[in-house]
Write a protein that holds these residues in place. Structure first.
Motif, PDB file in Angstrom:
ATOM      1  N   ASN A 182       0.831  -1.201   0.000  1.00 38.08           N
ATOM      2  CA  ASN A 182       0.000   0.000   0.000  1.00 38.08           C
ATOM      3  C   ASN A 182       0.868   1.254   0.000  1.00 38.08           C
ATOM      4  O   ASN A 182       0.539   2.249  -0.623  1.00 38.08           O
ATOM      5  CB  ASN A 182      -0.938   0.002   1.210  1.00 38.08           C
ATOM      6  CG  ASN A 182      -1.933  -1.139   1.156  1.00 38.08           C
ATOM      7  OD1 ASN A 182      -2.709  -1.265   0.213  1.00 38.08           O
ATOM      8  ND2 ASN A 182      -1.909  -2.004   2.158  1.00 38.08           N
ATOM      9  N   GLY A 183       1.984   1.202   0.724  1.00 31.70           N
ATOM     10  CA  GLY A 183       2.942   2.298   0.698  1.00 31.70           C
ATOM     11  C   GLY A 183       3.817   2.208  -0.540  1.00 31.70           C
ATOM     12  O   GLY A 183       3.829   1.193  -1.240  1.00 31.70           O
ATOM     13  N   LEU A 185      -0.582   5.704  14.033  1.00 32.89           N
ATOM     14  CA  LEU A 185       0.415   4.647  14.139  1.00 32.89           C
ATOM     15  C   LEU A 185       0.231   3.840  15.419  1.00 32.89           C
ATOM     16  O   LEU A 185       0.431   2.617  15.431  1.00 32.89           O
ATOM     17  CB  LEU A 185       1.824   5.240  14.078  1.00 32.89           C
ATOM     18  CG  LEU A 185       2.211   5.904  12.754  1.00 32.89           C
ATOM     19  CD1 LEU A 185       3.653   6.405  12.812  1.00 32.89           C
ATOM     20  CD2 LEU A 185       2.016   4.950  11.585  1.00 32.89           C
ATOM     21  N   ASN A 186      -0.147   4.504  16.493  1.00 36.17           N
ATOM     22  CA  ASN A 186      -0.401   3.791  17.744  1.00 36.17           C
ATOM     23  C   ASN A 186      -1.604   2.860  17.602  1.00 36.17           C
ATOM     24  O   ASN A 186      -1.588   1.718  18.093  1.00 36.17           O
ATOM     25  CB  ASN A 186      -0.641   4.778  18.879  1.00 36.17           C
ATOM     26  CG  ASN A 186      -0.899   4.074  20.202  1.00 36.17           C
ATOM     27  OD1 ASN A 186      -0.128   3.227  20.633  1.00 36.17           O
ATOM     28  ND2 ASN A 186      -2.005   4.418  20.852  1.00 36.17           N
ATOM     29  N   GLN A 187      -2.639   3.323  16.921  1.00 34.05           N
ATOM     30  CA  GLN A 187      -3.806   2.476  16.689  1.00 34.05           C
ATOM     31  C   GLN A 187      -3.444   1.271  15.830  1.00 34.05           C
ATOM     32  O   GLN A 187      -3.918   0.158  16.067  1.00 34.05           O
ATOM     33  CB  GLN A 187      -4.915   3.297  16.025  1.00 34.05           C
ATOM     34  CG  GLN A 187      -5.528   4.352  16.926  1.00 34.05           C
ATOM     35  CD  GLN A 187      -6.485   5.276  16.198  1.00 34.05           C
ATOM     36  OE1 GLN A 187      -6.486   5.360  14.965  1.00 34.05           O
ATOM     37  NE2 GLN A 187      -7.305   5.993  16.950  1.00 34.05           N
ATOM     38  N   LEU A 223      -2.234  -4.956  16.382  1.00 32.02           N
ATOM     39  CA  LEU A 223      -1.464  -6.164  16.088  1.00 32.02           C
ATOM     40  C   LEU A 223      -1.509  -7.121  17.277  1.00 32.02           C
ATOM     41  O   LEU A 223      -1.796  -6.712  18.407  1.00 32.02           O
ATOM     42  CB  LEU A 223      -0.007  -5.797  15.800  1.00 32.02           C
ATOM     43  CG  LEU A 223       0.266  -4.897  14.589  1.00 32.02           C
ATOM     44  CD1 LEU A 223       1.738  -4.477  14.576  1.00 32.02           C
ATOM     45  CD2 LEU A 223      -0.112  -5.591  13.294  1.00 32.02           C
ATOM     46  N   SER A 224      -1.219  -8.368  17.037  1.00 27.77           N
ATOM     47  CA  SER A 224      -1.129  -9.329  18.132  1.00 27.77           C
ATOM     48  C   SER A 224       0.043  -8.938  19.027  1.00 27.77           C
ATOM     49  O   SER A 224       0.976  -8.260  18.570  1.00 27.77           O
ATOM     50  CB  SER A 224      -0.912 -10.732  17.588  1.00 27.77           C
ATOM     51  OG  SER A 224       0.363 -10.833  16.968  1.00 27.77           O
ATOM     52  N   PRO A 225       0.026  -9.334  20.295  1.00 26.99           N
ATOM     53  CA  PRO A 225       1.136  -8.983  21.199  1.00 26.99           C
ATOM     54  C   PRO A 225       2.494  -9.390  20.648  1.00 26.99           C
ATOM     55  O   PRO A 225       3.475  -8.670  20.822  1.00 26.99           O
ATOM     56  CB  PRO A 225       0.793  -9.756  22.485  1.00 26.99           C
ATOM     57  CG  PRO A 225      -0.697  -9.860  22.460  1.00 26.99           C
ATOM     58  CD  PRO A 225      -1.057 -10.039  21.006  1.00 26.99           C
ATOM     59  N   GLY A 262      -5.402   3.065   8.430  1.00 26.73           N
ATOM     60  CA  GLY A 262      -4.712   2.248   9.411  1.00 26.73           C
ATOM     61  C   GLY A 262      -4.618   0.800   8.983  1.00 26.73           C
ATOM     62  O   GLY A 262      -3.600   0.134   9.199  1.00 26.73           O
ATOM     63  N   GLU A 263      -5.651   0.296   8.338  1.00 27.45           N
ATOM     64  CA  GLU A 263      -5.650  -1.087   7.880  1.00 27.45           C
ATOM     65  C   GLU A 263      -4.616  -1.307   6.779  1.00 27.45           C
ATOM     66  O   GLU A 263      -3.940  -2.344   6.741  1.00 27.45           O
ATOM     67  CB  GLU A 263      -7.048  -1.469   7.368  1.00 27.45           C
ATOM     68  CG  GLU A 263      -7.164  -2.899   6.848  1.00 27.45           C
ATOM     69  CD  GLU A 263      -6.811  -3.939   7.890  1.00 27.45           C
ATOM     70  OE1 GLU A 263      -6.337  -5.027   7.501  1.00 27.45           O
ATOM     71  OE2 GLU A 263      -6.995  -3.672   9.091  1.00 27.45           O
ATOM     72  N   GLU A 264      -4.458  -0.335   5.900  1.00 26.27           N
ATOM     73  CA  GLU A 264      -3.463  -0.452   4.830  1.00 26.27           C
ATOM     74  C   GLU A 264      -2.044  -0.449   5.401  1.00 26.27           C
ATOM     75  O   GLU A 264      -1.178  -1.204   4.955  1.00 26.27           O
ATOM     76  CB  GLU A 264      -3.638   0.690   3.831  1.00 26.27           C
ATOM     77  CG  GLU A 264      -4.896   0.563   2.971  1.00 26.27           C
ATOM     78  CD  GLU A 264      -5.153   1.788   2.134  1.00 26.27           C
ATOM     79  OE1 GLU A 264      -5.630   1.640   0.992  1.00 26.27           O
ATOM     80  OE2 GLU A 264      -4.902   2.917   2.615  1.00 26.27           O
ATOM     81  N   ILE A 265      -1.815   0.401   6.389  1.00 26.27           N
ATOM     82  CA  ILE A 265      -0.498   0.437   7.031  1.00 26.27           C
ATOM     83  C   ILE A 265      -0.243  -0.871   7.766  1.00 26.27           C
ATOM     84  O   ILE A 265       0.849  -1.441   7.702  1.00 26.27           O
ATOM     85  CB  ILE A 265      -0.402   1.631   7.994  1.00 26.27           C
ATOM     86  CG1 ILE A 265      -0.539   2.951   7.232  1.00 26.27           C
ATOM     87  CG2 ILE A 265       0.939   1.612   8.752  1.00 26.27           C
ATOM     88  CD1 ILE A 265      -0.630   4.173   8.134  1.00 26.27           C
ATOM     89  N   ARG A 266      -1.247  -1.353   8.459  1.00 28.07           N
ATOM     90  CA  ARG A 266      -1.112  -2.609   9.211  1.00 28.07           C
ATOM     91  C   ARG A 266      -0.749  -3.756   8.266  1.00 28.07           C
ATOM     92  O   ARG A 266       0.114  -4.591   8.575  1.00 28.07           O
ATOM     93  CB  ARG A 266      -2.408  -2.929   9.953  1.00 28.07           C
ATOM     94  CG  ARG A 266      -2.284  -4.124  10.915  1.00 28.07           C
ATOM     95  CD  ARG A 266      -3.648  -4.662  11.299  1.00 28.07           C
ATOM     96  NE  ARG A 266      -4.295  -5.262  10.142  1.00 28.07           N
ATOM     97  CZ  ARG A 266      -4.051  -6.495   9.689  1.00 28.07           C
ATOM     98  NH1 ARG A 266      -3.161  -7.252  10.305  1.00 28.07           N
ATOM     99  NH2 ARG A 266      -4.687  -6.960   8.637  1.00 28.07           N
TER     100      ARG A 266
END
Length: 207
Positions: A37-38, A90-92, A97-99, A192-196
């Motif tokens: 995405n980036g 970015l924090n969101q 993410l999983s731990p 946020g989903e695209e970054i994730r």
């Protein structure tokens, strides 16, 4: 050619023309193996390298944060909009993410306003946005050299009657893999989903 990533009360600036031209010439560079995405900047920028001070006032280098996927973002704590919005996003993203995956990602927030952003102020600021954000700063010359390394810059506006001033800076987020290789340029309009998605892909490819 001008390509502003973000328009706001805080003046933001585009990446240098050389990077813009390179990205245009390469078109969909990097999509042959992963649908990023980036923007894929592999081979277009140097590896992650810096010598600064952290929010505790201790000297640190890029080697102190090796082994994790790192997101590098230039800003300043008095920023009224772009910086808090970006760090919150970015924090969101990392919090979702999983731990196990959260431990593999780190955000490096580099303040380009060393006159106002003392270590104490940086600590309070980055702590507000989560535990996986490291505040960094340094002498102005160090910061300018680092910005130039990643083909951007920053500037200070004239102070107002109250002594406060705006700082122009890039709104781009640079993403480096575990080895410190430049991989992605994240634009502010990505969700946020695209970054994730991109972060998970980078973590998994080097696991």
């Amino acid at each position: 050619m001008k390509a502003y990533f973000w328009r706001s009360n805080t003046i933001t600036i585009p990446a240098a023309l050389t990077l813009t031209v390179a990205l245009l010439l390469t078109g969909c560079l990097g999509n042959d193996e992963e649908d990023w995405n980036g923007k894929n900047i592999s081979g277009l920028m140097p590896e992650l390298e810096f010598d600064l001070i952290n929010s505790q006032g201790d000297p640190v280098s890029s080697n102190d944060y090796s082994g994790r996927v790192r997101m590098l973002f230039f800003g300043f704590t008095s920023c009224p909009d772009v910086c808090p919005t970006t760090l919150q996003k970015l924090n969101q993203v990392t919090s979702a993410l999983s731990p196990e995956l959260q431990e593999e990602v780190l955000t490096l927030f580099v303040s380009v306003d060393p006159q106002r952003d003392t270590p104490e102020r940086l600590t309070e600021y980055v702590d507000f946005f989560g535990g996986d954000i490291v505040g960094l700063t340094g002498e102005e010359l160090q910061l300018r050299e680092l910005a130039k390394r990643y083909r951007t810059t920053f500037g200070y506006e004239e102070p107002g009657p109250d002594g406060n001033y705006a700082v122009s800076h890039s709104s781009a987020i640079y993403v480096f893999d575990r080895e410190g290789n430049p991989r992605l340029l994240i634009r502010p309009n990505l969700s946020g989903e695209e970054i994730r998605h991109d972060l998970v892909a980078l973590i998994q490819e080097s696991s």
